[in-house]
Design a protein around this motif. Structure first.
Motif, PDB file in Angstrom:
ATOM      1  N   ILE A 189      -7.138  -1.540  -4.287  1.00 58.28           N
ATOM      2  CA  ILE A 189      -7.468  -1.567  -2.859  1.00 58.28           C
ATOM      3  C   ILE A 189      -8.781  -0.816  -2.664  1.00 58.28           C
ATOM      4  O   ILE A 189      -9.000   0.243  -3.267  1.00 58.28           O
ATOM      5  CB  ILE A 189      -6.352  -0.922  -2.013  1.00 58.28           C
ATOM      6  CG1 ILE A 189      -5.067  -1.760  -2.100  1.00 58.28           C
ATOM      7  CG2 ILE A 189      -6.786  -0.770  -0.557  1.00 58.28           C
ATOM      8  CD1 ILE A 189      -3.877  -1.119  -1.416  1.00 58.28           C
ATOM      9  N   SER A 190      -9.672  -1.374  -1.855  1.00 55.39           N
ATOM     10  CA  SER A 190     -10.922  -0.695  -1.514  1.00 55.39           C
ATOM     11  C   SER A 190     -10.829  -0.157  -0.085  1.00 55.39           C
ATOM     12  O   SER A 190     -10.432  -0.884   0.834  1.00 55.39           O
ATOM     13  CB  SER A 190     -12.100  -1.665  -1.605  1.00 55.39           C
ATOM     14  OG  SER A 190     -12.346  -2.023  -2.953  1.00 55.39           O
ATOM     15  N   TYR A 191     -11.183   1.121   0.077  1.00 53.93           N
ATOM     16  CA  TYR A 191     -11.202   1.753   1.398  1.00 53.93           C
ATOM     17  C   TYR A 191     -12.673   1.975   1.772  1.00 53.93           C
ATOM     18  O   TYR A 191     -13.368   2.784   1.157  1.00 53.93           O
ATOM     19  CB  TYR A 191     -10.455   3.084   1.372  1.00 53.93           C
ATOM     20  CG  TYR A 191      -8.990   2.922   1.046  1.00 53.93           C
ATOM     21  CD1 TYR A 191      -8.064   2.628   2.046  1.00 53.93           C
ATOM     22  CD2 TYR A 191      -8.523   3.046  -0.266  1.00 53.93           C
ATOM     23  CE1 TYR A 191      -6.717   2.469   1.745  1.00 53.93           C
ATOM     24  CE2 TYR A 191      -7.173   2.885  -0.569  1.00 53.93           C
ATOM     25  CZ  TYR A 191      -6.280   2.593   0.443  1.00 53.93           C
ATOM     26  OH  TYR A 191      -4.946   2.430   0.146  1.00 53.93           O
ATOM     27  N   LYS A 247      -9.908  -1.519   5.088  1.00 55.72           N
ATOM     28  CA  LYS A 247      -9.316  -1.575   3.757  1.00 55.72           C
ATOM     29  C   LYS A 247      -8.951  -3.015   3.427  1.00 55.72           C
ATOM     30  O   LYS A 247      -8.631  -3.817   4.314  1.00 55.72           O
ATOM     31  CB  LYS A 247      -8.083  -0.663   3.677  1.00 55.72           C
ATOM     32  CG  LYS A 247      -7.011  -0.947   4.720  1.00 55.72           C
ATOM     33  CD  LYS A 247      -5.956   0.153   4.739  1.00 55.72           C
ATOM     34  CE  LYS A 247      -4.935  -0.076   5.850  1.00 55.72           C
ATOM     35  NZ  LYS A 247      -3.955   1.016   5.952  1.00 55.72           N
ATOM     36  N   CYS A 248      -8.996  -3.318   2.138  1.00 64.05           N
ATOM     37  CA  CYS A 248      -8.640  -4.667   1.692  1.00 64.05           C
ATOM     38  C   CYS A 248      -8.386  -4.634   0.197  1.00 64.05           C
ATOM     39  O   CYS A 248      -8.736  -3.658  -0.489  1.00 64.05           O
ATOM     40  CB  CYS A 248      -9.761  -5.665   2.015  1.00 64.05           C
ATOM     41  SG  CYS A 248     -11.253  -5.421   1.040  1.00 64.05           S
ATOM     42  N   CYS A 296     -12.723   3.713  -4.181  1.00 60.93           N
ATOM     43  CA  CYS A 296     -12.261   2.619  -5.044  1.00 60.93           C
ATOM     44  C   CYS A 296     -12.392   3.045  -6.501  1.00 60.93           C
ATOM     45  O   CYS A 296     -13.014   4.072  -6.816  1.00 60.93           O
ATOM     46  CB  CYS A 296     -13.065   1.337  -4.791  1.00 60.93           C
ATOM     47  SG  CYS A 296     -14.800   1.444  -5.263  1.00 60.93           S
ATOM     48  N   THR A 317      -7.624  -8.767   5.328  1.00 61.09           N
ATOM     49  CA  THR A 317      -7.778  -7.322   5.142  1.00 61.09           C
ATOM     50  C   THR A 317      -6.463  -6.603   5.432  1.00 61.09           C
ATOM     51  O   THR A 317      -5.489  -7.197   5.871  1.00 61.09           O
ATOM     52  CB  THR A 317      -8.863  -6.745   6.089  1.00 61.09           C
ATOM     53  OG1 THR A 317      -8.304  -6.550   7.399  1.00 61.09           O
ATOM     54  CG2 THR A 317     -10.056  -7.678   6.200  1.00 61.09           C
ATOM     55  N   GLU A 323       0.820  -1.206   0.000  1.00 64.66           N
ATOM     56  CA  GLU A 323       0.000   0.000   0.000  1.00 64.66           C
ATOM     57  C   GLU A 323       0.856   1.258   0.000  1.00 64.66           C
ATOM     58  O   GLU A 323       0.534   2.251  -0.653  1.00 64.66           O
ATOM     59  CB  GLU A 323      -0.910   0.001   1.223  1.00 64.66           C
ATOM     60  CG  GLU A 323      -1.883   1.165   1.252  1.00 64.66           C
ATOM     61  CD  GLU A 323      -2.675   1.230   2.540  1.00 64.66           C
ATOM     62  OE1 GLU A 323      -3.783   1.792   2.530  1.00 64.66           O
ATOM     63  OE2 GLU A 323      -2.171   0.740   3.571  1.00 64.66           O
ATOM     64  N   SER A 356      -6.712   7.076   0.166  1.00 64.01           N
ATOM     65  CA  SER A 356      -7.579   6.950   1.346  1.00 64.01           C
ATOM     66  C   SER A 356      -7.798   8.303   2.002  1.00 64.01           C
ATOM     67  O   SER A 356      -8.904   8.617   2.468  1.00 64.01           O
ATOM     68  CB  SER A 356      -6.975   5.967   2.352  1.00 64.01           C
ATOM     69  OG  SER A 356      -5.747   6.440   2.869  1.00 64.01           O
ATOM     70  N   LYS A 370     -13.506   2.047   9.826  1.00 61.66           N
ATOM     71  CA  LYS A 370     -12.592   2.337   8.720  1.00 61.66           C
ATOM     72  C   LYS A 370     -11.813   1.071   8.382  1.00 61.66           C
ATOM     73  O   LYS A 370     -11.076   0.553   9.222  1.00 61.66           O
ATOM     74  CB  LYS A 370     -11.641   3.478   9.091  1.00 61.66           C
ATOM     75  CG  LYS A 370     -12.371   4.782   9.356  1.00 61.66           C
ATOM     76  CD  LYS A 370     -11.419   5.944   9.557  1.00 61.66           C
ATOM     77  CE  LYS A 370     -12.187   7.256   9.643  1.00 61.66           C
ATOM     78  NZ  LYS A 370     -11.290   8.417   9.773  1.00 61.66           N
ATOM     79  N   THR A 403      -6.756   3.319  -6.945  1.00 60.53           N
ATOM     80  CA  THR A 403      -6.288   2.848  -5.635  1.00 60.53           C
ATOM     81  C   THR A 403      -5.425   1.603  -5.736  1.00 60.53           C
ATOM     82  O   THR A 403      -5.125   0.969  -4.725  1.00 60.53           O
ATOM     83  CB  THR A 403      -7.486   2.525  -4.728  1.00 60.53           C
ATOM     84  OG1 THR A 403      -8.263   1.492  -5.355  1.00 60.53           O
ATOM     85  CG2 THR A 403      -8.346   3.745  -4.467  1.00 60.53           C
TER      86      THR A 403
END
Length: 974
Positions: free
Chosen positions: A557-559, A633-634, A748, A605, A397, A900, A631, A554
């Motif tokens: 990555i999804s936040y 993320k993954c 995302c 995650t 990340e 993020s 909060k 991203t």
């Protein structure tokens, strides 16, 4: 840019060139043949460019010479002879980072900027500062930044004054800082790591001007330098600039900056130390115990990363076996680890806080028995997998909040480069991670434990225990020492000290000439984009729940941020919301016990956090949106796991695990105490806002002194209160996690949104949707408090709400903040007053503050705040200075955001009802600010100081001596 190995470019010979896939860069290593300077360039597409020059600076004593020199070289140089070029740059640069840092064996001078012209300007000032500082012309620089004898009249007592002196007095007020210092000292008594590079306040006055200058002469030569460049730039242009303007004037020399290697011990060492507490505090449960190991060398790339994973595995999660063993045995109320691999000989520490001295042997025995059991029985494979995964996620990340990632890479490079190894070896982590993963079944971590912990005799037990009256004795000892010294002086020698004090004061109060100020390079207003960046935000709806989609690249990555309104909680239960946020994810659920839950989260995650947040609306500090935020993320491919785990925590958590909840409360109390000792200025400002605004009062109840006192009370009475604690937690849990409270924020890529929408729907369906009663809180306000501690310094805050006095928010207030911070407060509070730092702030809701950090003064600082309006009325800012302040303000406004951060910032603006037009109006106001605009704020400053409140954290004697300033004096710690 592809260059030819072996070829010379502007005096720099290219030695090596290699692609580093992990950081998406091409690394080029150069040597400057004439001067001996080493240079590393990481070539990539990042527009946030980084430059630094570092020197190997191993100290021989604890006078803090390396630290004082770090401050002092930035106080004027050959080309830029103003007193504070560093401050002038902050005022008028578009920098995204500007600072200097002292480590135990190196000193770094990094800068960053997205503007190429600005980037070169910053490089120029920093290079001139380190190679040609004015310290040889002005002994007053060391006096101001380091230490000096202060005396204005013959009959006065002598005093020690100096910025670093007071900074380190503050650092040595914290038992955590004392512990970390003593750990290094215990393991490395025979080399430079055994002394305090920052300076021990008891040793700083031993530093002479001669030793100070000799340190610079010895170490600040290009042959002992490490130059680093990172980002999207024309490297040939930069090499030419550095060569022609600086390095070509030096010849290569031999610099003896070798760091001696500490020979291993034959047996464990035991060392005991004391730290001061106030007379009102209890000594019970306030001892720190630490077991510390010297573990290999930072040049070992595999060990460097493997021990990071091992420390996390053993000590940083709810399922960490070493942490659990110590907590379950009630050795301490807080347990954590520390792995420092930023030095040649890294340290690995296990620390128990809020313990007692008589538990020292039990502490050691439990650690060793637990480690032996792990080696014998093997470590849970899921725990290992989760620790590796979370480390790998963080590496990929590369989200280093608050620091440009190019600077973080720089620091990692120094962990090998400084010791003669390949500078980018720690950036190439893929093959090491692969090897570690493949070796897990072969008892990889068990063997690490056996070799580097169980069988390692190079270790120590360090105990830091509290003692009442220690600070008083220290003050008396210093007073006696200074009195004896003064009595030993002749009249002429005393006159000389008075003369030196006056010379320093004259330097501090004399303005730089226009000619010298004009030598500092400056951009023009035309270099600034007139338009603010539009943050990505699209309002959508999922199952009738408002959803904010931030469409940003991203890297898959999804936040996911879920915000739950908390006004459904009754006023008397507000502090429980913050307690709930600390407990979530750390107690069992219907599907998982807390060990399993921790492992599942870390395996699937990048982390799930639960926080309380208060969004006050623009224009009114009494209107606000209080939220409990989830909060997470993954990787986008693991969204189903992430959502399932969030659902399990917010729908099925159990609050019956008494010992686990006790553990969370005790750890929370410990961490709050660490914040109060280390960041007292932020604590004081938060408390200050609670005196005059509903949003400030609410937030203080969740994370400030009020919350700390709440935690202390339930910790002290936990057994008798547990049933009520459990009931309230369950009650507010069921109220808060309601579909009607929910706002969704998702950052995302567009292609990932439909997948998120599909996965989040089952979670929404699980939430209850009963009708809730929402409360309108009515708070009672305290005011003007002094919180006493054993600290050697103060944190002094004063402020009020200017909108309540009839004034309005304007973007020009941010320019005013720049002027106050770097024209008035810097000179009055730091330079003349000796505090380490001072700050001001003007917020859209009307709240404003002034605050000081590690400040030896109290009343003098409050008087300085009251004098700001008079200063502003008389201030005369020319066009160039105004341009400088505007550019520096825009630099703060335009600070780069990670994906993020951008999503969170857009959501925050939405909550605060701050539109893009508001942001653009703020920018227009900043860019159009002039001298008259600033002077027009004079009545506002005068009125806010007249009606303003104060909050001080500080030394009990100092607060008592100034008790007329306060309505209430309270012991901060029990």
């Amino acid at each position: 840019m592809k260059l030819e190995i072996g070829k010379i470019y502007s005096g720099f010979k290219l030695l090596n060139q290699e692609e580093i896939k992990e950081v998406n860069s091409v690394a080029q290593i150069f040597i400057h043949e004439k001067s001996g300077a080493k240079l590393l360039f990481l070539d990539n597409n990042d527009d946030n460019k980084v430059f630094s020059i570092s020197f190997k600076t191993p100290p021989k004593d604890s006078t803090g010479v390396a630290h004082i020199l770090e401050h002092s070289v930035l106080c004027g140089s050959r080309k830029f002879p103003v007193k504070e070029p560093f401050v002038e740059l902050i005022k008028g640069s578009l920098n995204t980072f500007l600072n200097a840092m002292t480590f135990p064996d190196k000193t770094m001078y990094p800068i960053a900027s997205k503007n190429d012209k600005d980037f070169v300007n910053l490089m120029d000032v920093y290079l001139d500062a380190v190679f040609y500082p004015n310290i040889y012309k002005s002994p007053e620089i060391m006096m101001q930044e380091g230490w000096h004898y202060e005396i204005e009249n013959k009959e006065d007592d002598l005093q020690y004054k100096g910025v670093v002196y007071n900074e380190m007095k503050g650092a040595f007020s914290s038992p955590d800082s004392i512990l970390f210092r003593k750990i290094q000292e215990s393991l490395y008594p025979d080399n430079s790591y055994g002394v305090e590079s920052g300076g021990d306040p008891d040793s700083i006055p031993d530093l002479t001007q001669e030793a100070f200058l000799n340190f610079h002469k010895k170490y600040y030569h290009p042959s002992n330098s490490y130059i680093y460049l990172y980002g999207n730039m024309d490297i040939l242009d930069k090499l030419q600039f550095i060569n022609e303007n600086y390095l070509d004037g030096f010849n290569k020399i031999d610099v003896d900056s070798k760091i001696d290697f500490q020979e291993p011990f034959d047996n464990m060492k035991y060392l005991d130390y004391e730290y001061p507490i106030s007379n009102s505090e209890e000594e019970k449960d306030k001892t720190y115990l630490s077991l510390n190991y010297s573990v290999g060398k930072s040049k070992d790339t595999e060990l460097y990363l493997a021990l990071e994973i091992l420390e996390y595995l053993l000590l940083e999660t709810s399922s960490s076996p070493l942490k659990k063993a110590l907590i379950d045995s009630k050795i301490g109320k807080d347990v954590f680890g520390m792995y420092d691999n930023s030095v040649l000989q890294p340290t690995f520490s296990v620390i128990a806080k809020n313990s007692n001295e008589d538990k020292k042997e039990e502490f050691k025995d439990i650690i060793l028995k637990t480690l032996e059991r792990l080696v014998e029985e093997g470590i849970d494979k899921k725990l290992i997998e989760s620790a590796i995964n979370i480390k790998e996620f963080n590496l990929r990340e590369a989200d280093y909040q608050g620091y440009p990632k190019g600077l973080i890479y720089n620091i990692k490079c120094m962990d090998s480069w400084l010791y003669g190894e390949n500078p980018y070896m720690h950036l190439e982590y893929e093959h090491i991670l692969k090897k570690i993963k493949e070796s897990v079944d072969n008892r990889y971590f068990e063997n690490l434990i056996k070799k580097y912990l169980i069988q390692n005799k190079h270790c120590s037990i360090v105990t830091i225990k509290p003692k009442k009256g220690l600070e008083g004795k220290r003050k008396e000892k210093i007073k006696e020492k200074l009195a004896n010294y003064k009595n030993s002086l002749s009249n002429s020698e005393i006159e000389k000290l008075i003369e030196n004090t006056k010379k320093l004061q004259k330097r501090q109060t004399t303005k730089d000439s226009e000619e010298d100020l004009n030598k500092i390079p400056l951009l023009s207003i035309d270099d600034i984009d007139k338009n603010s960046k539009k943050l990505a935000l699209e309002e959508k709806s999922i199952e009738k729940i408002k959803t904010l989609h931030h469409k940003i690249f991203t890297n898959k990555i999804s936040y996911v941020n879920l915000y739950f309104n908390t006004t459904c909680v009754q006023q008397e239960d507000i502090p429980y919301i913050a307690l709930l946020s600390s407990i979530l994810g750390r107690v069992s659920t219907e599907k998982y016990n807390y060990d399993e839950l921790s492992n599942e989260i870390n395996i699937n995650t990048g982390g799930i956090k639960y926080t309380t947040e208060t969004f006050s609306e623009k224009g009114n500090a009494d209107r606000y949106n209080p939220m409990l935020a989830v909060k997470a993320k993954c990787l986008s491919t693991k969204l189903n796991h992430l959502i399932e785990l969030i659902g399990e925590v917010i729908c099925n958590s159990k609050f019956t695990e008494k010992d686990k909840i006790r553990e969370v409360i005790q750890e929370l109390k410990s961490r709050l105490e660490m914040v109060m000792l280390d960041r007292g200025h932020s604590v004081a400002v938060k408390r200050l806002f609670s005196y005059f605004s509903d949003s400030g009062k609410y937030e203080e109840m969740l994370s400030g002194i009020g919350f700390y006192k709440f935690i202390c009370d339930i910790d002290k009475n936990f057994d008798s209160q547990f049933e009520n604690i459990r009931y309230v937690l369950a009650d507010i849990y069921n109220k808060i996690f309601n579909k009607n409270n929910l706002l969704i924020s998702i950052t995302c890529e567009d292609s990932e949104y439909s997948g998120f929408e599909k996965e989040i729907k089952p979670l929404i369906d699980r939430l209850n949707e009963e009708n809730l009663k929402y409360n309108k809180y009515k708070f009672k306000f305290n005011k003007n408090e002094g919180f006493t501690t054993s600290s050697k310094v103060q944190y002094v805050a004063k402020g009020y709400n200017f909108i309540k006095l009839g004034y309005e928010y304007s973007g020009s207030l941010q320019v005013l903040r720049s002027l106050i911070n770097y024209d008035y407060l810097w000179n009055k509070i730091r330079v003349q007053g000796g505090a380490y730092g001072s700050f001001s702030g003007f917020i859209r809701n009307g709240n404003m503050f002034f605050a000081s950090y590690r400040d030896p003064n109290l009343k003098e600082t409050l008087d300085a705040y009251d004098g700001i309006s008079t200063h502003l009325k008389d201030v005369n800012v020319n066009d160039r200075e105004m341009t400088k302040y505007i550019i520096g303000t825009i630099s703060d406004v335009d600070m780069p955001l990670t994906p993020s951060q951008e999503g969170q910032k857009a959501t925050e603006n939405y909550m605060r009802k701050v539109s893009y037009e508001d942001i653009q109006n703020e920018r227009r106001a900043i860019l159009s600010t002039n001298k008259n605009t600033l002077k027009a704020f004079t009545p506002m400053l005068k009125d806010t100081m007249k009606d303003g409140y104060i909050c001080v954290l500080g030394n009990e004697d100092k607060i008592e001596d100034n008790k007329d300033q306060f309505d209430y004096i309270v012991n901060l710690f029990d």
